[in-house]
Write a protein that holds these residues in place. Sequence first.
Motif, PDB file in Angstrom:
ATOM      1  N   LEU A 267      20.877  19.581  -0.682  1.00  0.00           N
ATOM      2  CA  LEU A 267      20.511  19.386  -2.081  1.00  0.00           C
ATOM      3  C   LEU A 267      21.719  18.966  -2.910  1.00  0.00           C
ATOM      4  N   THR A 268      21.475  18.086  -3.855  1.00  0.00           N
ATOM      5  CA  THR A 268      22.550  17.549  -4.699  1.00  0.00           C
ATOM      6  C   THR A 268      22.165  17.684  -6.170  1.00  0.00           C
ATOM      7  N   GLY A 269      23.105  17.296  -7.029  1.00  0.00           N
ATOM      8  CA  GLY A 269      22.837  17.314  -8.455  1.00  0.00           C
ATOM      9  C   GLY A 269      23.069  18.683  -9.067  1.00  0.00           C
ATOM     10  N   PRO A 270      22.731  18.825 -10.339  1.00  0.00           N
ATOM     11  CA  PRO A 270      22.990  20.080 -11.054  1.00  0.00           C
ATOM     12  C   PRO A 270      21.918  21.130 -10.785  1.00  0.00           C
ATOM     13  N   ILE A 271      22.233  22.375 -11.123  1.00  0.00           N
ATOM     14  CA  ILE A 271      21.250  23.457 -11.076  1.00  0.00           C
ATOM     15  C   ILE A 271      20.438  23.397 -12.365  1.00  0.00           C
ATOM     16  N   PRO A 272      19.119  23.273 -12.288  1.00  0.00           N
ATOM     17  CA  PRO A 272      18.319  23.250 -13.522  1.00  0.00           C
ATOM     18  C   PRO A 272      18.473  24.549 -14.306  1.00  0.00           C
ATOM     19  N   GLY A 273      18.636  24.439 -15.614  1.00  0.00           N
ATOM     20  CA  GLY A 273      18.762  25.627 -16.437  1.00  0.00           C
ATOM     21  C   GLY A 273      17.556  26.539 -16.338  1.00  0.00           C
ATOM     22  N   SER A 274      16.365  25.946 -16.165  1.00  0.00           N
ATOM     23  CA  SER A 274      15.139  26.733 -16.092  1.00  0.00           C
ATOM     24  C   SER A 274      15.134  27.664 -14.890  1.00  0.00           C
ATOM     25  N   LEU A 275      15.882  27.310 -13.870  1.00  0.00           N
ATOM     26  CA  LEU A 275      15.919  28.109 -12.648  1.00  0.00           C
ATOM     27  C   LEU A 275      16.659  29.421 -12.867  1.00  0.00           C
TER      28      LEU A 275
END
Length: 372
Positions: A267-275
């Motif tokens: 997995l790549t990219g940022p951690i979603p804030g909603s998570l």
Amino acid sequence: MTKSLASPLTSLLAVTFITVISVVRSCSPTDLTALNAFKSSLSEPNLGIFNTWSEDKDCCKDWYGISCDPDSGRVTDISLRGESEDAIFQKAGRSGYMSGSIDPAVCGLTALTTFVLADWKGISGEIPSCITSLASLRILDLAGNRITGEIPSDIGKLTKLGVLNLAENRMSGEIPASLTSLAELKHLELTENGISGEIPADFGSLKMLSRALLGRNELTGSLPESISGMDRLADLDLSRNHIEGPIPEWVGNMKVLSLLNLDSNSLTGPIPGSLLSNSGYGVLNLSRNALEGTIPDVFGSTTYFVALDLSYNNLAGRIPDSLSSAKFVGHLDISNNKLCGPIPTGSPFDHLEASSFSDNECLCGGPLMKTC
């Protein structure tokens, strides 16, 4: 006089009734034949389970692991687990071992609702393709063996199936397209096999599913968007696969999801804030991916994590101060990233070990004993 004439008649009717009930409730001859063929392909040397399966005993009443419908006498349950607290295991002082294979004769048990042959360690061969003809089957649990081959392609014919557990075997192939038509499925466990390919795009069609445990396989592709509509899904484990791409924002908005394990993927990219702001999560494991960016500063008084693992990624920046306001964080691991700056004080940081923060770029303070 009337009473004395009625007595023989009453007795005759009672004997006839008992005889009929006895015949109806005894083991069906066709089921008996199927069970004997099923037994002949298996070997259980330590516990003597099949010693109870003798011709002079009623399979409905005296055979270990067998249950029948009380009215029809048809076999409804085969429940044989290699790890159990039953007296037969207690007496032997050991777990079970069984070898052999699943004889297709089991498909002759057409009233079967439960088929459990789990945790025997040595059962091999493939799942008989005819298993999908058992229209009444609600539980299929063959976990903890050495079963090979693929999940039957027409598994979707088992329209009443609520539990499918094939974990810890040696199965291969892809998740069959028909599996997503199992409208009653509540528990799906395929952990620790060699199942490959992508998760079906319509996986979210499994509206009743509460547990999807698919870790330690060879799955590829990204998280299907259809999963976002699975309102009953509480546990999702896709760890140790080859899932790639970003974590979608909708993952953090799922209603009852409380365990999400995406450990050891691509997995790549940022951690979603909603998570991280979702107050419903108990366990969140995103470790050993290639996630980047900062840890979202979205924690608050409703944040509750039994375990939060973000280790072994490429996360940078500071540890969010808002993490100190979390209601509870039991285990936290943010080691092996590129984080920098002082470790916040207070809970949960005051009960964590240095290993939770080790191997970052320039973290300081707290349990690291490194002055900022």
